[in-house]
Design a protein around this motif. Structure first.
Motif, mmCIF file in Angstrom:
data_model
loop_
_atom_site.group_PDB
_atom_site.id
_atom_site.type_symbol
_atom_site.label_atom_id
_atom_site.label_comp_id
_atom_site.label_asym_id
_atom_site.label_seq_id
_atom_site.Cartn_x
_atom_site.Cartn_y
_atom_site.Cartn_z
ATOM 1 N N LEU A 1 -3.021 23.116 -19.877
ATOM 2 C CA LEU A 1 -2.546 22.820 -21.413
ATOM 3 C C LEU A 1 -1.784 21.405 -20.633
ATOM 4 N N TRP A 2 -1.476 21.378 -19.557
ATOM 5 C CA TRP A 2 -0.308 20.512 -19.757
ATOM 6 C C TRP A 2 -1.165 19.387 -19.297
ATOM 7 N N GLY A 3 -2.359 19.109 -18.668
ATOM 8 C CA GLY A 3 -2.814 18.372 -18.629
ATOM 9 C C GLY A 3 -3.802 17.393 -19.840
ATOM 10 N N ILE A 4 -3.832 18.114 -21.117
ATOM 11 C CA ILE A 4 -3.548 16.842 -21.815
ATOM 12 C C ILE A 4 -3.261 15.609 -22.506
ATOM 13 N N PRO A 5 -2.084 14.980 -22.096
ATOM 14 C CA PRO A 5 -1.855 14.045 -21.608
ATOM 15 C C PRO A 5 -2.277 12.195 -20.957
ATOM 16 N N TYR A 6 -2.486 13.908 -20.148
ATOM 17 C CA TYR A 6 -3.103 12.336 -18.762
ATOM 18 C C TYR A 6 -4.686 12.354 -19.336
ATOM 19 N N VAL A 7 -5.332 13.745 -19.699
ATOM 20 C CA VAL A 7 -6.200 12.773 -20.321
ATOM 21 C C VAL A 7 -6.760 11.499 -21.129
ATOM 22 N N TYR A 8 -6.097 12.364 -22.074
ATOM 23 C CA TYR A 8 -5.438 11.171 -23.785
ATOM 24 C C TYR A 8 -5.611 10.109 -22.475
ATOM 25 N N SER A 9 -4.944 9.554 -22.073
ATOM 26 C CA SER A 9 -4.255 8.510 -21.209
ATOM 27 C C SER A 9 -5.715 7.695 -20.149
ATOM 28 N N LEU A 10 -6.604 8.493 -19.257
ATOM 29 C CA LEU A 10 -7.339 7.633 -18.502
ATOM 30 C C LEU A 10 -8.944 7.926 -19.802
ATOM 31 N N ILE A 11 -8.639 8.213 -20.989
ATOM 32 C CA ILE A 11 -9.267 7.745 -22.127
ATOM 33 C C ILE A 11 -9.035 6.436 -22.318
ATOM 34 N N ALA A 12 -7.495 6.501 -22.942
ATOM 35 C CA ALA A 12 -7.071 5.416 -23.432
ATOM 36 C C ALA A 12 -7.512 3.496 -22.572
ATOM 37 N N VAL A 13 -7.087 4.185 -20.842
ATOM 38 C CA VAL A 13 -7.621 3.218 -20.101
ATOM 39 C C VAL A 13 -9.044 2.201 -20.361
ATOM 40 N N ALA A 14 -10.150 3.525 -20.167
ATOM 41 C CA ALA A 14 -11.426 3.122 -20.408
ATOM 42 C C ALA A 14 -11.087 2.330 -21.480
ATOM 43 N N GLN A 15 -10.846 2.826 -22.934
ATOM 44 C CA GLN A 15 -10.551 1.986 -23.873
ATOM 45 C C GLN A 15 -10.306 1.029 -23.787
ATOM 46 N N GLY A 16 -9.235 0.525 -22.859
ATOM 47 C CA GLY A 16 -8.961 -1.015 -22.904
ATOM 48 C C GLY A 16 -9.654 -2.217 -22.532
ATOM 49 N N LEU A 17 -9.920 -0.928 -20.886
ATOM 50 C CA LEU A 17 -10.936 -2.257 -19.955
ATOM 51 C C LEU A 17 -12.330 -2.366 -20.724
ATOM 52 N N LEU A 18 -12.628 -1.669 -21.607
ATOM 53 C CA LEU A 18 -13.856 -1.918 -22.446
ATOM 54 C C LEU A 18 -13.667 -3.338 -23.961
ATOM 55 N N SER A 19 -12.609 -3.002 -24.288
ATOM 56 C CA SER A 19 -12.442 -3.384 -24.872
ATOM 57 C C SER A 19 -11.766 -5.560 -24.382
ATOM 58 N N LEU A 20 -11.783 -5.624 -23.173
ATOM 59 C CA LEU A 20 -12.232 -6.437 -22.306
ATOM 60 C C LEU A 20 -13.438 -7.412 -22.639
ATOM 61 N N THR A 21 -14.218 -7.118 -22.970
ATOM 62 C CA THR A 21 -15.513 -7.288 -22.982
ATOM 63 C C THR A 21 -15.857 -7.482 -24.940
ATOM 64 N N ILE A 22 -16.235 -6.472 -25.611
ATOM 65 C CA ILE A 22 -15.770 -6.829 -26.626
ATOM 66 C C ILE A 22 -15.517 -8.453 -27.695
ATOM 67 N N PRO A 23 -16.713 -8.925 -28.181
ATOM 68 C CA PRO A 23 -16.368 -9.664 -28.463
ATOM 69 C C PRO A 23 -15.163 -10.265 -29.683
#
Length: 396
Positions: A160-182
Motif C-alpha cells: 500500500l505504501w507504493g501508491i503515491p509513487y505509482v501516482y507520481s510515475l503516471i503524472a510524469v508520463a502525463q507531463g511528457l505527453l503534455s509537451l506534444t499536445i497542440p
C-alpha cells in the motif's frame, strides 16, 4: 517534441493516464492514510481538502490560463509538479506535513482535467468533430477501471505504501505527453473584467451551475457511501468490487455513442434525460436489500455520468465564447467535482450518522430531482454571436 501517433490518440492516451492516476490514488487514499497512523478525523480533513480546494482554485487557474494563453504550459507544470509532490507525500507520516502536501496536490491537480478538456475541444473544433469528445474521453473510464483493479489486486494487501509513487510515475508520463499536445488558439483579446462578468452576462449560467451543484452533491454521496450501503445489506467483498468497477467500464460504450445521442436529441435533451436517471437510482436504493440487485443500477449511474462528463462539458463549451473556453471548463469542474461533492460528503456524513443509510438515499433522491428540474429550466441555446457562428449543426 514529436510522437509518431496522431493528435487524437495523444489526447486518448492523456485521458487514460489522467484517470488511471485517479484510479490508483483516490479510491485507496483513505486506506493509505489510515495505514500511515492517522486518526479518522485527520483522514477526513485531508480527504475533504481535495474537493473544496478544487472549488476555490479551479476558476482561478481557468481565468489565468485564458488571460495569458498558457494552456499547454499550465498542463505541463501541473503534471510535473504533481509528480514531485506525490513523491514527498509518500515519504512522510507527519500530519502537518501531509496537510501541506495535500493542499499542494489539490492545487496542482485542479487545472489538469478542465485544461485538457479545453485543449481537446479546441482540437476537435479545428477538425469540425466537436461531438466526438466522448470518443476521446471514454479512454479515461477504461484507464480508471484498469488501474483501480490492478492496484486493488497487487498493491492493496502488501504494498500500500507504493501508491503515491505509482501516482507520481503516471503524472510524469502525463507531463511528457503534455509537451506534444497542440497549443490552444487565440480567439480574440481576453479581458479580465469580461471574464469576471461571465456569470452576470450569461444569465442562465448561475442557475445551471446551481443545478449541477445539487446533482453533483448526490453523486459525491453515492461514490463514497455505495460501499457502506452494500456492506449494510450483506454484500460479499467481490460484489462490492464488481459493483464499483463495472460503472466505469459501462461508461465507455455510452461515451462512444454520444454523437448518435446528440444527433437524435440534441445537447439539452440528452443532458436532462441522462441526469434524470439519478433520482431513480437513489430511490431504488431505499428499497433494494439484495446486493445482486444493486449491480444493474450501475447502468443508470453510467448513463447519468456520461451525460454530466461529456454532454455537460459540451454544453458549457457552446454557451460561452471560445476565448473563455478554459475558464468555462474550470468553472464547471469546480462545481461538478469540487463544491458539489464536498457539500454532499459533509451533509451526507452528518445525515448518515444521525439517521442511517436509507435517509441518505431519500435526501439524495430529493436533491437530484430538484437539480434535474432546475437543470431543465435553465438550459437554453447560446445567444452570443461567437458561439452561434461556430456552433455545429447538431441542435443544442
Amino acid at each position: 517534441m514529436h510522437l509518431p501517433i496522431s493528435v487524437g490518440n495523444r489526447f486518448r492516451l492523456f485521458f487514460a493516464l489522467d484517470f488511471a492516476g485517479i484510479g490508483v490514488f483516490f479510491p485507496f487514499l483513505a486506506l493509505y492514510l489510515s495505514s500511515r497512523g492517522l486518526s479518522g478525523s485527520q483522514v477526513g480533513l485531508l480527504l475533504a481538502l481535495f474537493p473544496f480546494v478544487g472549488f476555490l482554485v479551479q476558476p482561478v487557474w481557468g481565468v489565468v490560463t485564458d488571460l495569458y494563453r498558457v494552456h499547454r504550459g499550465v498542463l505541463v507544470f501541473a503534471c510535473f509538479g504533481l509528480a514531485f509532490v506525490s513523491v514527498l507525500f509518500g515519504r512522510t507520516t507527519n500530519f502537518q506535513s501531509l496537510l501541506l502536501l495535500t493542499l499542494l496536490l489539490a492545487i496542482l491537480k485542479s487545472p489538469i482535467m478542465p485544461t485538457s478538456n479545453a485543449l481537446a475541444l479546441e482540437y476537435l473544433e479545428r477538425e469540425a468533430r466537436q461531438n466526438a469528445f466522448g470518443s476521446l474521453r471514454l479512454w479515461g473510464s477504461l484507464g480508471f477501471a484498469l488501474s483501480s483493479f490492478l492496484i486493488g489486486t497487487f498493491l492493496l494487501d502488501d504494498a500500500l505504501w507504493g501508491i503515491p509513487y505509482v501516482y507520481s510515475l503516471i503524472a510524469v508520463a502525463q507531463g511528457l505527453l503534455s509537451l506534444t499536445i497542440p497549443h490552444g488558439e487565440v480567439h480574440g483579446k481576453v479581458h479580465l473584467r469580461e471574464g469576471l462578468a461571465l456569470l452576470r452576462r450569461e444569465r442562465s449560467l448561475p442557475s445551471f451551475l446551481l443545478a449541477i451543484l445539487l446533482i453533483s452533491a448526490t453523486v459525491g454521496i453515492g461514490n463514497n457511501y455505495l460501499s457502506v450501503y452494500l456492506d449494510e445489506i450483506g454484500a460479499a467483498g467481490w460484489i462490492v468490487g464488481v459493483t464499483i468497477g463495472v460503472s466505469a467500464l459501462l461508461e465507455a460504450p455510452f461515451m462512444a455513442q454520444v454523437p448518435a445521442f446528440l444527433a437524435r436529441w440534441g445537447v439539452r435533451l440528452t443532458l436532462v434525460a441522462g441526469v434524470s436517471l439519478l433520482p431513480v437510482r437513489w430511490l431504488l436504493y431505499t428499497v433494494i436489500d439484495d446486493p445482486l440487485l444493486v449491480l444493474p443500477t450501475q447502468l443508470l449511474h453510467s448513463l447519468a455520468l456520461t451525460a454530466l462528463i461529456i454532454v455537460g462539458v459540451l454544453y458549457v463549451d457552446r454557451l460561452l465564447p471560445p476565448r473563455w473556453r478554459a475558464s468555462g471548463q474550470s468553472l464547471y469542474a469546480a462545481v461538478f467535482m469540487g463544491l458539489g461533492p464536498g457539500l454532499g460528503l459533509f451533509v451526507g456524513g452528518w445525515l448518515y450518522e444521525r439517521e442511517g443509510i436509507t435517509a441518505l438515499w431519500v435526501a439524495s433522491t430529493v436533491l437530484a430531482l430538484l437539480g434535474t428540474l432546475l437543470l431543465a429550466a435553465s438550459l437554453r441555446p447560446p445567444r452570443t454571436p461567437e458561439v452561434a457562428v461556430e456552433q455545429p449543426a447538431t441542435p443544442l
